[in-house]
Scaffold this motif. Sequence first.
Motif, PDB file in Angstrom:
ATOM      1  N   ARG A 191       0.806  -1.221   0.000  1.00 53.29           N
ATOM      2  CA  ARG A 191       0.000   0.000   0.000  1.00 53.29           C
ATOM      3  C   ARG A 191       0.843   1.277   0.000  1.00 53.29           C
ATOM      4  O   ARG A 191       0.371   2.331  -0.422  1.00 53.29           O
ATOM      5  CB  ARG A 191      -0.933   0.001   1.224  1.00 53.29           C
ATOM      6  N   ASP A 192       2.055   1.216   0.495  1.00 53.70           N
ATOM      7  CA  ASP A 192       2.948   2.381   0.507  1.00 53.70           C
ATOM      8  C   ASP A 192       4.095   2.123  -0.466  1.00 53.70           C
ATOM      9  O   ASP A 192       4.950   1.259  -0.209  1.00 53.70           O
ATOM     10  CB  ASP A 192       3.511   2.616   1.916  1.00 53.70           C
ATOM     11  N   TYR A 193       4.116   2.860  -1.580  1.00 49.41           N
ATOM     12  CA  TYR A 193       5.177   2.616  -2.562  1.00 49.41           C
ATOM     13  C   TYR A 193       5.367   3.809  -3.485  1.00 49.41           C
ATOM     14  O   TYR A 193       4.481   4.649  -3.656  1.00 49.41           O
ATOM     15  CB  TYR A 193       4.886   1.368  -3.392  1.00 49.41           C
ATOM     16  N   MET A 194       6.551   3.843  -4.079  1.00 46.76           N
ATOM     17  CA  MET A 194       6.889   4.778  -5.140  1.00 46.76           C
ATOM     18  C   MET A 194       7.483   3.968  -6.277  1.00 46.76           C
ATOM     19  O   MET A 194       8.425   3.190  -6.082  1.00 46.76           O
ATOM     20  CB  MET A 194       7.904   5.817  -4.658  1.00 46.76           C
ATOM     21  N   VAL A 195       6.928   4.109  -7.479  1.00 50.08           N
ATOM     22  CA  VAL A 195       7.478   3.468  -8.671  1.00 50.08           C
ATOM     23  C   VAL A 195       7.892   4.574  -9.637  1.00 50.08           C
ATOM     24  O   VAL A 195       7.098   5.477  -9.926  1.00 50.08           O
ATOM     25  CB  VAL A 195       6.458   2.536  -9.349  1.00 50.08           C
ATOM     26  N   GLU A 196       9.118   4.503 -10.139  1.00 48.58           N
ATOM     27  CA  GLU A 196       9.628   5.523 -11.051  1.00 48.58           C
ATOM     28  C   GLU A 196      10.365   4.873 -12.213  1.00 48.58           C
ATOM     29  O   GLU A 196      11.177   3.960 -12.015  1.00 48.58           O
ATOM     30  CB  GLU A 196      10.575   6.459 -10.308  1.00 48.58           C
ATOM     31  N   ILE A 197      10.042   5.298 -13.428  1.00 48.53           N
ATOM     32  CA  ILE A 197      10.786   4.889 -14.615  1.00 48.53           C
ATOM     33  C   ILE A 197      11.122   6.152 -15.402  1.00 48.53           C
ATOM     34  O   ILE A 197      10.235   6.865 -15.854  1.00 48.53           O
ATOM     35  CB  ILE A 197       9.980   3.929 -15.515  1.00 48.53           C
ATOM     36  N   LEU A 201       6.372   8.926 -12.345  1.00 46.91           N
ATOM     37  CA  LEU A 201       6.168   8.377 -11.014  1.00 46.91           C
ATOM     38  C   LEU A 201       4.713   8.025 -10.710  1.00 46.91           C
ATOM     39  O   LEU A 201       3.789   8.710 -11.129  1.00 46.91           O
ATOM     40  CB  LEU A 201       6.624   9.394  -9.966  1.00 46.91           C
ATOM     41  N   ARG A 202       4.563   6.969  -9.928  1.00 44.00           N
ATOM     42  CA  ARG A 202       3.277   6.604  -9.328  1.00 44.00           C
ATOM     43  C   ARG A 202       3.534   6.491  -7.829  1.00 44.00           C
ATOM     44  O   ARG A 202       4.418   5.746  -7.388  1.00 44.00           O
ATOM     45  CB  ARG A 202       2.765   5.284  -9.895  1.00 44.00           C
ATOM     46  N   LEU A 203       2.755   7.234  -7.045  1.00 41.58           N
ATOM     47  CA  LEU A 203       2.969   7.333  -5.610  1.00 41.58           C
ATOM     48  C   LEU A 203       1.710   6.912  -4.868  1.00 41.58           C
ATOM     49  O   LEU A 203       0.618   7.407  -5.149  1.00 41.58           O
ATOM     50  CB  LEU A 203       3.331   8.775  -5.231  1.00 41.58           C
ATOM     51  N   ARG A 204       1.870   6.006  -3.923  1.00 39.59           N
ATOM     52  CA  ARG A 204       0.743   5.572  -3.103  1.00 39.59           C
ATOM     53  C   ARG A 204       1.186   5.527  -1.653  1.00 39.59           C
ATOM     54  O   ARG A 204       2.324   5.177  -1.337  1.00 39.59           O
ATOM     55  CB  ARG A 204       0.239   4.190  -3.541  1.00 39.59           C
ATOM     56  N   GLY A 205       0.265   5.908  -0.750  1.00 39.30           N
ATOM     57  CA  GLY A 205       0.589   5.910   0.671  1.00 39.30           C
ATOM     58  C   GLY A 205       1.626   6.956   1.000  1.00 39.30           C
ATOM     59  O   GLY A 205       1.503   8.117   0.605  1.00 39.30           O
ATOM     60  N   HIS A 206       2.688   6.562   1.699  1.00 40.49           N
ATOM     61  CA  HIS A 206       3.685   7.544   2.133  1.00 40.49           C
ATOM     62  C   HIS A 206       5.069   6.924   2.169  1.00 40.49           C
ATOM     63  O   HIS A 206       5.234   5.709   2.279  1.00 40.49           O
ATOM     64  CB  HIS A 206       3.328   8.085   3.517  1.00 40.49           C
TER      65      HIS A 206
END
Length: 338
Positions: A191-197, A201-206
């Motif tokens: 539930r808490d993640y950062m994905v970057e390419i 970016l896609r940011l969820r939670g903290h």
Amino acid sequence: MKNLIYLMLSLIGLASCNSRPQKSTYLELSGRTMGTSYSINYRDSLGRNFGPAIDSLLGEINAEVSTYIPSSTISQWNQSEEGIKVDDRPHFLRNYQLAKQVFGETAGWLDPSLMPLVNYWGFGYTEKRPVLAVDSQKVDSLRALCAFGQLKLEKGYLYKTEAGSELDFSALAKGDAVDELGRYLEAQGIRDYMVEIGGELRLRGHQEGAEGWYIGINLPKTDAGLREIQNIVELKNYSLATSGNYRNFYEVEGQKYAHTINPKTGYPEKSQLLSASIFAPNCGRADAWATACMAMGLERAQQLLPNYKELEAHLIYVDSLGQIQTWSTPKAKTWIKQ
């Protein structure tokens, strides 16, 4: 269109001063994909390593949407005379349908059928070289092949209407891949993640020690370093993509040619707009809109963006005096820190 190695955003560590005494449950993954780098930061109390699964998924995506892989689905379509079957190629089909949506929303300013022109101007999968002498008749003939709005998807086949038409999803493929990785993590209970390419970016939670995620938007200047920050953004449960023309360009006899092609003229776009950062629930849509804004320019972007309430934007431009200025939608203003 956006170049695959183009990087505009960098994650900056703004950890809380009140560091947690217990061992961190955040893990980091990184690697190479789509001609650039990727990084993932996520919280998992089980300490699971999703690296192999992530790399496998990225391999599947590239096998369908990379113009640099001769055997990919998009390369097969580009090389075909009439089109190919695509209903069993979910990553290609998802990119096509998203591109079609944003193509309609932006009145064609996002146009993935510009591949012949992208190659002509030296920014595509063909040999990278500057155009030393512009052939206006050649530009016009290639522009006639860019007929994205006329493509037909029938009974699982995507048909061409112009022989020689080619597609390029680089304006949204990284953002769409970011979303796919995010959905994979969510399916694993993350539930808490950062994905970057490549900066998308896609940011969820903290992030650890904060209520959201802190992201830096680069200073949009040719000689600026990748860690030189124009603005800091605090986000939670949003995605962010940025496009700009100040890094990927070349000059011929003092004339600058940037990688964003104007779909209405067939020529590289010249604009006072330096970069467009788009915030949206999904990164693929933000990525596509960021490119569209760079193609349409500042005034059109300012007029069109307020029509889409789920989109927020932060535009950086140069005024008539050569000074850097910014324009933001109302909600984006609350996220951006100087």
